[in-house]
Design a protein around this motif. Structure first.
Motif, mmCIF file in Angstrom:
data_model
loop_
_atom_site.group_PDB
_atom_site.id
_atom_site.type_symbol
_atom_site.label_atom_id
_atom_site.label_comp_id
_atom_site.label_asym_id
_atom_site.label_seq_id
_atom_site.Cartn_x
_atom_site.Cartn_y
_atom_site.Cartn_z
ATOM 1 N N THR A 74 -6.274 -11.088 22.371
ATOM 2 C CA THR A 74 -6.595 -12.247 21.542
ATOM 3 C C THR A 74 -7.175 -11.843 20.200
ATOM 4 O O THR A 74 -7.014 -12.557 19.212
ATOM 5 C CB THR A 74 -7.586 -13.164 22.277
ATOM 6 O OG1 THR A 74 -7.043 -13.489 23.564
ATOM 7 C CG2 THR A 74 -7.820 -14.448 21.507
ATOM 8 N N PHE A 75 -7.857 -10.704 20.137
ATOM 9 C CA PHE A 75 -8.418 -10.274 18.855
ATOM 10 C C PHE A 75 -8.274 -8.766 18.701
ATOM 11 O O PHE A 75 -7.968 -8.041 19.656
ATOM 12 C CB PHE A 75 -9.892 -10.697 18.727
ATOM 13 C CG PHE A 75 -10.833 -10.002 19.670
ATOM 14 C CD1 PHE A 75 -11.532 -8.867 19.288
ATOM 15 C CD2 PHE A 75 -11.036 -10.491 20.954
ATOM 16 C CE1 PHE A 75 -12.402 -8.233 20.154
ATOM 17 C CE2 PHE A 75 -11.906 -9.865 21.828
ATOM 18 C CZ PHE A 75 -12.591 -8.723 21.430
ATOM 19 N N ILE A 76 -8.510 -8.310 17.472
ATOM 20 C CA ILE A 76 -8.397 -6.899 17.114
ATOM 21 C C ILE A 76 -9.710 -6.440 16.512
ATOM 22 O O ILE A 76 -10.348 -7.173 15.753
ATOM 23 C CB ILE A 76 -7.255 -6.674 16.099
ATOM 24 C CG1 ILE A 76 -5.903 -7.015 16.718
ATOM 25 C CG2 ILE A 76 -7.231 -5.234 15.598
ATOM 26 C CD1 ILE A 76 -4.757 -6.957 15.727
ATOM 27 N N ALA A 77 -10.121 -5.226 16.839
ATOM 28 C CA ALA A 77 -11.279 -4.603 16.208
ATOM 29 C C ALA A 77 -10.801 -3.466 15.308
ATOM 30 O O ALA A 77 -9.936 -2.677 15.703
ATOM 31 C CB ALA A 77 -12.248 -4.063 17.258
ATOM 32 N N LEU B 140 -13.017 -12.842 11.988
ATOM 33 C CA LEU B 140 -13.980 -13.537 12.827
ATOM 34 C C LEU B 140 -15.407 -13.067 12.582
ATOM 35 O O LEU B 140 -16.340 -13.871 12.547
ATOM 36 C CB LEU B 140 -13.627 -13.337 14.306
ATOM 37 C CG LEU B 140 -12.336 -13.976 14.803
ATOM 38 C CD1 LEU B 140 -12.084 -13.574 16.251
ATOM 39 C CD2 LEU B 140 -12.399 -15.486 14.675
ATOM 40 N N LYS B 141 -15.573 -11.772 12.434
ATOM 41 C CA LYS B 141 -16.930 -11.240 12.326
ATOM 42 C C LYS B 141 -16.887 -9.853 11.683
ATOM 43 O O LYS B 141 -15.988 -9.053 11.965
ATOM 44 C CB LYS B 141 -17.568 -11.136 13.719
ATOM 45 C CG LYS B 141 -19.006 -10.649 13.752
ATOM 46 C CD LYS B 141 -19.986 -11.697 13.277
ATOM 47 C CE LYS B 141 -21.421 -11.257 13.448
ATOM 48 N NZ LYS B 141 -22.389 -12.279 13.029
ATOM 49 N N THR B 142 -17.858 -9.592 10.816
ATOM 50 C CA THR B 142 -18.052 -8.262 10.254
ATOM 51 C C THR B 142 -19.292 -7.649 10.892
ATOM 52 O O THR B 142 -20.387 -8.218 10.809
ATOM 53 C CB THR B 142 -18.224 -8.325 8.730
ATOM 54 O OG1 THR B 142 -17.042 -8.874 8.139
ATOM 55 C CG2 THR B 142 -18.447 -6.927 8.159
ATOM 56 N N LEU B 143 -19.118 -6.507 11.538
ATOM 57 C CA LEU B 143 -20.212 -5.851 12.259
ATOM 58 C C LEU B 143 -20.880 -4.850 11.319
ATOM 59 O O LEU B 143 -20.361 -3.751 11.073
ATOM 60 C CB LEU B 143 -19.677 -5.154 13.507
ATOM 61 C CG LEU B 143 -18.839 -6.033 14.452
ATOM 62 C CD1 LEU B 143 -18.383 -5.227 15.668
ATOM 63 C CD2 LEU B 143 -19.606 -7.266 14.889
ATOM 64 N N LYS B 144 -22.035 -5.233 10.781
ATOM 65 C CA LYS B 144 -22.785 -4.401 9.858
ATOM 66 C C LYS B 144 -24.029 -3.861 10.547
ATOM 67 O O LYS B 144 -24.702 -4.593 11.262
ATOM 68 C CB LYS B 144 -23.197 -5.200 8.619
ATOM 69 C CG LYS B 144 -22.026 -5.692 7.784
ATOM 70 C CD LYS B 144 -22.531 -6.456 6.571
ATOM 71 C CE LYS B 144 -21.371 -6.940 5.708
ATOM 72 N NZ LYS B 144 -21.849 -7.693 4.522
ATOM 73 N N LEU C 123 -17.260 -14.545 19.737
ATOM 74 C CA LEU C 123 -17.117 -13.397 18.848
ATOM 75 C C LEU C 123 -17.893 -13.582 17.552
ATOM 76 O O LEU C 123 -18.454 -12.621 17.008
ATOM 77 C CB LEU C 123 -15.638 -13.152 18.543
ATOM 78 C CG LEU C 123 -14.782 -12.669 19.720
ATOM 79 C CD1 LEU C 123 -13.317 -12.590 19.314
ATOM 80 C CD2 LEU C 123 -15.263 -11.316 20.221
ATOM 81 N N GLN C 124 -17.943 -14.801 17.064
ATOM 82 C CA GLN C 124 -18.676 -15.060 15.834
ATOM 83 C C GLN C 124 -20.186 -14.920 16.027
ATOM 84 O O GLN C 124 -20.931 -14.781 15.052
ATOM 85 C CB GLN C 124 -18.333 -16.456 15.305
ATOM 86 C CG GLN C 124 -16.912 -16.557 14.760
ATOM 87 C CD GLN C 124 -16.522 -17.966 14.377
ATOM 88 O OE1 GLN C 124 -17.162 -18.931 14.800
ATOM 89 N NE2 GLN C 124 -15.475 -18.088 13.583
ATOM 90 N N ALA C 125 -20.625 -14.957 17.279
ATOM 91 C CA ALA C 125 -22.047 -14.779 17.582
ATOM 92 C C ALA C 125 -22.376 -13.347 17.977
ATOM 93 O O ALA C 125 -23.474 -13.064 18.457
ATOM 94 C CB ALA C 125 -22.461 -15.730 18.703
ATOM 95 N N THR C 126 -21.443 -12.428 17.769
ATOM 96 C CA THR C 126 -21.650 -11.029 18.160
ATOM 97 C C THR C 126 -22.699 -10.361 17.284
ATOM 98 O O THR C 126 -22.678 -10.478 16.056
ATOM 99 C CB THR C 126 -20.313 -10.260 18.061
ATOM 100 O OG1 THR C 126 -19.354 -10.849 18.931
ATOM 101 C CG2 THR C 126 -20.504 -8.798 18.448
#
Length: 485
Positions: free
Chosen positions: A425-428, A447-451, A180-183
């Motif tokens: 396991t995770f939430i968006a 985990l990750k911010t999708l910009k 997820l961190q590599a998304t």
């Protein structure tokens, strides 16, 4: 020697005064100005006696010696509970002085009003139940049978996961976290000439459906994002579009595959054969913001701006439930994975959890400061996430009947929330701050911010195989996110 006759002095004075008045040298008024010297002295004496009496009452007044009780009483009468350099004895003396001025009855009245306030609030929050049609009993009995079987399967899976070695579970979690961190963005597509209001994956993760303010619904291939079909039928903004739970899995193309709703109150059903709707769901006089399929696929729920939500039995082709309970528009709705519960979020900043088998509201979600715009239920069956206009997400535990965590998720309103299908396991989360974010369940760490969007992100969805995340935006595009590996 003057021999003229002399008049009496009183007569001379009276005559002189009349002459002076007539000539305007003396002004005479009939107004009477009393000298209130005695009254002023009397008032001062009265105030002094009242002050002496007040101090006597203060000395004789019984006040708790417990400092916590003193603070509570000070707060009740609207006074600061502590002043700079004030000790317990000084605080108690100040309370006695205040009560000697306003009276001990004022404290008792305020305590009584505080006790009555929760009762009044509870009466205001009372839920109205209406008698349903005979078909409602049939639907509830069917949901009871269905949900028990689903709950049995869910609990069996939970026991299987529980018995796995901790090392296996930890390794799986770390692998998912790393992925997820590599998304990053896999593809981006201009979806329409107007903002894209909603996006959802099909159950087999091969098709993406988008809804637009232009009234068009488009189906795209995943992950290529190539246009497959355009569905025409809405004349206004489309609020949401959802797939039947068994669509693209074991349903025939002629069967009802998709449901959608519009700002004009229209609710339409679609299949994969025609570009026009195969049926309309009537009865909505106001805007319908969201639709949601029951996990069984037999029922459809609609959220209305008339402060209610409706439950339709597609097999019986009838509205079996018209449920009120919110004081403002019902904006979003989700079903628990077993199909026994429905969770609604309203513009009144409150959420409610309904038991579809009995029709009762079993939990009241109170905590958000503004409208709830997104809601979803975890695959574990007992956790719920809500997203709000107050920029936060809250995690609720149905077993504890309380909020267990608050996420300060975004810098603008949260437009949508979504649990990972399968194990949650995770939430968006999506937001009007032009980003979407991924959060790890349990620890709730980001985990990750999708910009990448140039406008407000209006919706986010996760594919059933957890390989892709889709977001739709006010910038008229939808984007597909995945791992580079």
């Amino acid at each position: 020697m003057d021999r003229r006759p002399r008049l009496p002095s009183a007569l001379n004075d009276s005559e002189s005064i009349r002459v002076a008045v007539k000539s305007g040298n003396i002004n005479i008024s009939n107004d009477y100005i009393p000298l209130n010297v005695e009254d002023a002295l009397s008032r001062e004496k009265k105030i002094g006696l009242e002050e002496i009496e007040r101090k006597r009452r203060a000395r004789l007044m019984n006040v708790s010696t417990d400092d916590d009780d003193v603070k509570k009483d000070l707060r009740t009468v609207g006074e600061p509970i502590c002043l700079f350099g004030e000790g317990p004895a000084d605080r108690r003396h100040r309370l006695k002085d205040i009560l000697s001025r306003i009276g001990i009855d004022a404290l008792l009245r305020k305590e009584f009003n505080e006790q009555q306030k929760p009762i009044a609030d509870k009466e205001q929050e009372a839920t109205w139940y209406h008698e349903g049609p005979p078909s409602l009993e049939i639907s509830r009995q069917w949901i009871l049978t269905y949900s028990l079987a689903q709950a049995k399967e869910r609990l069996a899976e939970a026991r299987r996961v529980r018995d796995l070695p901790n090392s296996v579970k930890l390794a799986k979690r770390q692998e998912l976290q790393k992925r997820l961190q590599a998304t990053n963005i896999c593809s981006s597509q201009v979806g329409d000439a107007r903002p894209i209001s909603y996006v959802q994956f099909s159950p087999n993760s091969k098709i993406i459906a988008t809804a637009s303010w232009s009234g068009l619904i488009k189906l795209w291939s995943a992950p290529e994002c190539k246009l497959l079909k355009t569905l025409r039928g809405h004349n206004n903004n489309v609020g949401s579009v959802v797939f039947h739970p068994k669509s693209t899995i074991n349903l025939e193309e002629e069967a009802c595959q998709i449901a959608s709703c519009g700002a004009d109150g229209s609710v339409k059903l679609w299949n994969f054969v025609s570009e026009e709707p195969i049926a309309d769901v009537p009865g909505h006089a106001t805007r319908v913001s969201r639709v949601a399929y029951h996990p069984s696929g037999r029922f459809l729920a609609t959220c209305c701006f008339d402060s209610s939500w409706r439950f339709w039995d597609l097999e019986q082709q009838e509205e079996v439930l018209h449920q009120e309970g919110h004081s403002k528009a019902v904006y979003c709705l989700a079903f628990q994975c077993d199909g026994s519960l429905a969770i609604t979020g309203g513009m009144d900043s409150f959420g409610r959890i309904w038991d579809l088998r009995t029709g009762r509201c079993i939990m009241f979600l109170e905590g958000h400061l503004k409208s709830i715009l997104g809601v979803d239920c975890s695959p574990n069956g007992f956790q719920v996430v809500t997203g709000s206009e107050d920029n936060t997400c809250r995690i609720w535990d149905i077993r504890q009947r309380s909020c267990i965590y608050t996420l300060p998720a975004h810098t603008n309103l949260v437009s949508g929330v979504k649990y990972q299908p399968g194990d949650g396991t995770f939430i968006a989360t999506s937001s009007y701050d032009n980003t979407a974010k991924l959060w790890l369940s349990g620890t709730w760490q980001p985990l990750k911010t999708l910009k990448g969007h140039d406008g407000r992100v209006m919706c986010a969805d996760i594919s059933s195989d957890s390989q892709y995340i889709a977001t739709s935006s006010f910038d008229r595009t939808f984007k597909l996110w995945g791992c580079d590996e």
